[in-house]
Design a protein around this motif. Structure first.
Motif, PDB file in Angstrom:
ATOM      1  N   ILE A   1      -0.200   3.050  15.241  1.00 59.79           N
ATOM      2  CA  ILE A   1      -1.550   3.536  15.514  1.00 59.79           C
ATOM      3  C   ILE A   1      -2.278   2.401  16.218  1.00 59.79           C
ATOM      4  N   VAL A   2      -2.487   2.561  17.506  1.00 60.30           N
ATOM      5  CA  VAL A   2      -3.123   1.517  18.321  1.00 60.30           C
ATOM      6  C   VAL A   2      -4.566   1.926  18.576  1.00 60.30           C
ATOM      7  N   THR A   3      -5.491   1.153  18.055  1.00 62.98           N
ATOM      8  CA  THR A   3      -6.905   1.515  18.148  1.00 62.98           C
ATOM      9  C   THR A   3      -7.715   0.418  18.817  1.00 62.98           C
ATOM     10  N   ASN A   4      -8.733   0.828  19.549  1.00 64.80           N
ATOM     11  CA  ASN A   4      -9.680  -0.121  20.143  1.00 64.80           C
ATOM     12  C   ASN A   4     -10.823  -0.446  19.195  1.00 64.80           C
ATOM     13  N   SER A   5     -10.791   0.094  17.991  1.00 64.47           N
ATOM     14  CA  SER A   5     -11.818  -0.236  16.997  1.00 64.47           C
ATOM     15  C   SER A   5     -11.542  -1.619  16.418  1.00 64.47           C
ATOM     16  N   ILE A   6     -12.479  -2.098  15.632  1.00 58.62           N
ATOM     17  CA  ILE A   6     -12.393  -3.442  15.071  1.00 58.62           C
ATOM     18  C   ILE A   6     -11.888  -3.370  13.630  1.00 58.62           C
ATOM     19  N   ARG A   7     -11.004  -4.289  13.291  1.00 55.82           N
ATOM     20  CA  ARG A   7     -10.497  -4.379  11.931  1.00 55.82           C
ATOM     21  C   ARG A   7     -11.657  -4.482  10.929  1.00 55.82           C
ATOM     22  N   PRO A   8     -11.616  -3.770   9.816  1.00 48.75           N
ATOM     23  CA  PRO A   8     -10.531  -2.934   9.265  1.00 48.75           C
ATOM     24  C   PRO A   8     -10.836  -1.441   9.335  1.00 48.75           C
ATOM     25  N   TRP A   9     -11.323  -0.957  10.469  1.00 51.97           N
ATOM     26  CA  TRP A   9     -11.823   0.404  10.590  1.00 51.97           C
ATOM     27  C   TRP A   9     -10.824   1.459  10.111  1.00 51.97           C
ATOM     28  N   VAL A  10      -9.590   1.392  10.565  1.00 57.26           N
ATOM     29  CA  VAL A  10      -8.613   2.419  10.198  1.00 57.26           C
ATOM     30  C   VAL A  10      -8.358   2.400   8.698  1.00 57.26           C
ATOM     31  N   SER A  11      -8.158   1.222   8.137  1.00 56.55           N
ATOM     32  CA  SER A  11      -7.915   1.114   6.695  1.00 56.55           C
ATOM     33  C   SER A  11      -9.105   1.621   5.879  1.00 56.55           C
ATOM     34  N   VAL A  12     -10.307   1.343   6.348  1.00 55.38           N
ATOM     35  CA  VAL A  12     -11.512   1.790   5.645  1.00 55.38           C
ATOM     36  C   VAL A  12     -11.609   3.312   5.655  1.00 55.38           C
TER      37      VAL A  12
ATOM     38  N   LEU B   1      -2.940   9.060   1.603  1.00 57.53           N
ATOM     39  CA  LEU B   1      -2.047   8.557   2.647  1.00 57.53           C
ATOM     40  C   LEU B   1      -1.728   7.068   2.486  1.00 57.53           C
ATOM     41  N   ILE B   2      -2.411   6.390   1.569  1.00 52.39           N
ATOM     42  CA  ILE B   2      -2.208   4.945   1.406  1.00 52.39           C
ATOM     43  C   ILE B   2      -0.750   4.603   1.111  1.00 52.39           C
ATOM     44  N   PRO B   3      -0.058   5.316   0.204  1.00 48.75           N
ATOM     45  CA  PRO B   3       1.358   4.994  -0.026  1.00 48.75           C
ATOM     46  C   PRO B   3       2.212   5.130   1.228  1.00 48.75           C
ATOM     47  N   LEU B   4       1.917   6.121   2.065  1.00 45.67           N
ATOM     48  CA  LEU B   4       2.667   6.295   3.306  1.00 45.67           C
ATOM     49  C   LEU B   4       2.505   5.081   4.219  1.00 45.67           C
ATOM     50  N   PHE B   5       1.276   4.595   4.332  1.00 49.24           N
ATOM     51  CA  PHE B   5       1.023   3.439   5.186  1.00 49.24           C
ATOM     52  C   PHE B   5       1.606   2.157   4.592  1.00 49.24           C
ATOM     53  N   ASN B   6       1.807   2.128   3.298  1.00 48.63           N
ATOM     54  CA  ASN B   6       2.369   0.938   2.657  1.00 48.63           C
ATOM     55  C   ASN B   6       3.894   0.906   2.676  1.00 48.63           C
ATOM     56  N   MET B   7       4.513   1.993   3.074  1.00 53.58           N
ATOM     57  CA  MET B   7       5.973   2.033   3.142  1.00 53.58           C
ATOM     58  C   MET B   7       6.480   1.141   4.262  1.00 53.58           C
ATOM     59  N   PRO B   8       7.664   0.519   4.104  1.00 56.15           N
ATOM     60  CA  PRO B   8       8.205  -0.360   5.155  1.00 56.15           C
ATOM     61  C   PRO B   8       8.363   0.343   6.497  1.00 56.15           C
ATOM     62  N   ASN B   9       8.727   1.618   6.468  1.00 58.48           N
ATOM     63  CA  ASN B   9       8.890   2.372   7.710  1.00 58.48           C
ATOM     64  C   ASN B   9       7.694   3.272   7.993  1.00 58.48           C
ATOM     65  N   GLY B  10       6.562   2.993   7.342  1.00 64.01           N
ATOM     66  CA  GLY B  10       5.360   3.788   7.573  1.00 64.01           C
ATOM     67  C   GLY B  10       4.661   3.399   8.860  1.00 64.01           C
ATOM     68  N   PRO B  11       3.581   4.089   9.201  1.00 66.71           N
ATOM     69  CA  PRO B  11       2.857   3.784  10.444  1.00 66.71           C
ATOM     70  C   PRO B  11       2.270   2.376  10.414  1.00 66.71           C
ATOM     71  N   ARG B  12       2.334   1.703  11.552  1.00 67.11           N
ATOM     72  CA  ARG B  12       1.720   0.388  11.696  1.00 67.11           C
ATOM     73  C   ARG B  12       0.328   0.554  12.291  1.00 67.11           C
ATOM     74  N   ILE B  13      -0.613  -0.210  11.795  1.00 69.06           N
ATOM     75  CA  ILE B  13      -1.966  -0.195  12.351  1.00 69.06           C
ATOM     76  C   ILE B  13      -2.121  -1.417  13.248  1.00 69.06           C
ATOM     77  N   ILE B  14      -2.380  -1.175  14.523  1.00 64.79           N
ATOM     78  CA  ILE B  14      -2.485  -2.249  15.508  1.00 64.79           C
ATOM     79  C   ILE B  14      -3.899  -2.230  16.091  1.00 64.79           C
ATOM     80  N   TYR B  15      -4.607  -3.330  15.946  1.00 61.65           N
ATOM     81  CA  TYR B  15      -5.933  -3.453  16.541  1.00 61.65           C
ATOM     82  C   TYR B  15      -5.784  -4.085  17.921  1.00 61.65           C
ATOM     83  N   ALA B  16      -6.059  -3.271  18.947  1.00 60.98           N
ATOM     84  CA  ALA B  16      -5.741  -3.661  20.318  1.00 60.98           C
ATOM     85  C   ALA B  16      -6.490  -4.917  20.754  1.00 60.98           C
TER      86      ALA B  16
END
Length: 389
Positions: free
Chosen positions: A138-149, A158-173
């Motif tokens: 998930i590549v976002t132009n927002s500022i950390r930690p917007w997606v997590s918040v 969805l928190i467990p899904l994001f915490n999985m080793p093969n779960g979605p990565r959050i990338i702040y562009a």
């Protein structure tokens, strides 16, 4: 301004003509297909086996090429706001606060139900995406930690899904862009000699405004668009370079991007064009950029996620480039069907809404019927074109 098109990145050069070279996934193929290793051993015994070696190289190339849709070779990028998360509806239309939960009570019971269904649709969507690609970002132009918040606030399941080793990565562009600029600066300083490095660092620190952000998004619309595109490109390039460097000789094969803004589309075009100038003749990179309509309601986004979840296997499996702006075409299903050669999509009885994607069905029964038809169309297509029985 004329809309840029994704360059077609394709090389059909025969490796035999080039005299061979390192074959992609050679070691893995020798383990999975022992007869390939035996053929290579026998080809070294004499001139009579030269044709065997040539056939072997062609078989290895063909096998590697056919692996493009494997999860280990598939990289998926998503935008967050209005692509996965209903930002516009929650904060512009319903007017919730972006910094406080005090106004969350103004969500109507209907909106609360819609958010629950969206949360489940997103969970299923990301689960499927992570099964299709070993790296989903998930590549976002927002500022950390917007997606997590926003996940914690609106989709805590969805928190467990994001915490999985093969779960979605959050990338702040913006962070990826800063890392890219820092790397370029270090290389420039190294080329100038170490004698000036300390002075330049001291000068930058002296001139820096302590109350200013490290990076300010330009306010000029043109410069802002360039900055946001640069940030997306920096993040995508960093992730793609790491993903396709996990073993010697790995080539870039299959990159999919879904977002609602032109920034990710332009960034994908630059990623593809930049790779084209570096790629080995045996490499074939498939770039798939899909723009979805902007500013969906919660229900519209939920429906889009449910529809696109069914389409993801076809997008990944498609052996070619995709360049679609679903917010500008008259009939999105027909456009998708035309690109994928999946004509059955255009005959599905789903009304087209004003935002470009199929209109939200009036009830669950109509929605389930439409999704069933989409499922059947994708299944038949995969059986015909994707090599599934």
């Amino acid at each position: 301004m004329q809309k840029s098109r994704l360059p077609v990145v394709y090389s059909g050069v025969d490796l035999v003509t080039l005299g061979g070279g390192e074959e992609d996934d050679e070691e893995e193929e020798s383990q999975d297909r022992p007869w390939i290793g035996l053929a290579r051993q026998s080809s070294a015994t004499g001139s009579s086996n030269v044709s065997c070696a040539a056939r072997d190289r062609k078989a290895s190339y063909a096998s590697s090429t056919n692996q493009y849709a494997d999860p280990a070779q598939t990289l998926i990028f998503f935008d967050w706001d209005d692509t996965l998360f209903p930002t516009t509806d929650l904060f512009d239309r319903i007017r919730l606060s972006t910094t406080s939960t005090e106004l969350d009570s103004r969500l109507s019971p209907e909106a609360v139900r819609d958010m629950k269904r969206w949360e489940e649709a997103l969970r299923q969507y990301l689960t499927v995406a992570c099964s299709l690609g070993d790296r989903c970002c998930i590549v976002t132009n927002s500022i950390r930690p917007w997606v997590s918040v926003t996940i914690q606030r609106f989709a805590p399941s969805l928190i467990p899904l994001f915490n999985m080793p093969n779960g979605p990565r959050i990338i702040y562009a913006n962070e990826a862009l800063e890392d890219h600029k820092d790397l370029k600066q270090k290389k420039a300083e190294a080329s100038c000699g170490s004698c000036t490095h300390g002075f330049k660092h001291w000068l930058r620190e002296m001139l820096k405004d302590p109350e200013a952000d490290d990076e300010v998004i330009p306010q000029c619309p043109h410069e802002r668009a360039l900055w946001l595109t640069d940030a997306k490109h920096a993040a995508m390039k960093r992730e793609a370079t790491a993903f396709y460097s996990r073993y010697a000789g790995q080539t870039w094969k299959n990159v999919l991007s879904l977002g609602d803004m032109k920034y990710e589309h332009e960034a994908m075009a630059r990623l593809s064009l930049g790779r084209f100038s570096l790629m080995h003749p045996r490499e074939r990179m498939r770039t798939k950029a899909i723009l979805v309509p902007r500013g969906p309601t919660i229900r519209e986004l939920t429906w889009t996620l449910e529809f696109t979840r069914l389409m993801l296997p076809a997008y990944v499996r498609f052996d070619g480039n995709i360049d679609l702006d679903l917010g500008t075409v008259y009939d999105p299903l027909a456009s998708i069907g035309e690109v994928l050669h999946m004509q059955a999509l255009s005959s599905i009885a789903v009304p087209r809404g004003p935002r470009g994607l199929p209109e939200v069905p009036p009830d669950d029964e109509a929605a389930n019927e439409a999704l069933t038809h989409v499922t059947m169309a994708v299944h038949d297509w995969l059986c015909q074109w994707g090599g599934f029985g």
